[in-house]
Design a protein around this motif. Sequence first.
Motif, short mmCIF file in Angstrom:
data_model
loop_
_atom_site.label_atom_id
_atom_site.label_comp_id
_atom_site.label_asym_id
_atom_site.label_seq_id
_atom_site.Cartn_x
_atom_site.Cartn_y
_atom_site.Cartn_z
N VAL A 38 0.85 -1.20 0.00
CA VAL A 38 0.00 0.00 0.00
C VAL A 38 0.88 1.25 0.00
N GLY A 39 1.94 1.25 0.80
CA GLY A 39 2.86 2.38 0.82
C GLY A 39 3.49 2.62 -0.54
N LEU A 40 3.90 1.55 -1.21
CA LEU A 40 4.50 1.69 -2.54
C LEU A 40 3.48 2.23 -3.54
N VAL A 41 2.25 1.75 -3.48
CA VAL A 41 1.21 2.22 -4.40
C VAL A 41 0.96 3.72 -4.19
N ILE A 42 0.94 4.15 -2.94
CA ILE A 42 0.74 5.58 -2.65
C ILE A 42 1.88 6.41 -3.21
N VAL A 43 3.11 5.94 -2.99
CA VAL A 43 4.28 6.68 -3.50
C VAL A 43 4.26 6.72 -5.03
N LEU A 44 3.90 5.61 -5.67
CA LEU A 44 3.80 5.60 -7.14
C LEU A 44 2.74 6.57 -7.62
N ALA A 45 1.61 6.64 -6.91
CA ALA A 45 0.55 7.58 -7.28
C ALA A 45 1.03 9.02 -7.15
N VAL A 46 1.76 9.31 -6.09
CA VAL A 46 2.30 10.67 -5.92
C VAL A 46 3.29 10.98 -7.04
N ALA A 47 4.13 10.01 -7.40
CA ALA A 47 5.09 10.22 -8.49
C ALA A 47 4.37 10.47 -9.81
#
Length: 194
Positions: A38-47
């Motif tokens: 979930v943390g990685l998905v959030i960071v990818l979305a922000v990117a």
Amino acid sequence: YQPGTSFVHLAGAGPKLAILAVLGIALVVWPRWWVAVVGLVIVLAVALVARVRWRALARGLAPLAVLLIGIAAFQTWQRGWEVAVQVSVSLFALVLAGTVLTATTPGDRLVDLLVRGARPLARIGLKPEVFALAVSLMLRTIPALGEVFAEARDAARARGLEREPRAVLVPTAVRTVARAHAVGEALAARGLGE
């Protein structure tokens, strides 16, 4: 730094750094594989929202990805796939978040934030400006050392010595020491080496 007009670019360096810290704490406090994903998905979305250039991002993160694959393989063998996913994805998410932070925040704002954050250290004799300069030099030196290593590896390969570790490590070490010496001389010439 990659200029842009997204809300990620417009946010202050302090809030972005605080969010990065919260992400790191969350990944440590809840060591679950799904939390890391979930943390990685959030960071990818922000990117994605920040429109970070993916080619430059991928080029910078490729060596880390290779290392994380090795870590994941070892963790799978030793502790199971859940721990492997949790460890490797958490590390990747944090490094990617840090990369997005530096890609969306001008360097001078990060240095100013470091100076403000280091002000309490002045009580023990540490100059906040010198601390911020040291951190920014360290951050600039990491990719420069990667370039030096890649050049030494290419030179060894051109001589047919790609399997000889000394043909890569010795020139890398010599050039790294020479670079550190030159940086030290430049700092001393500006009165910062004392």
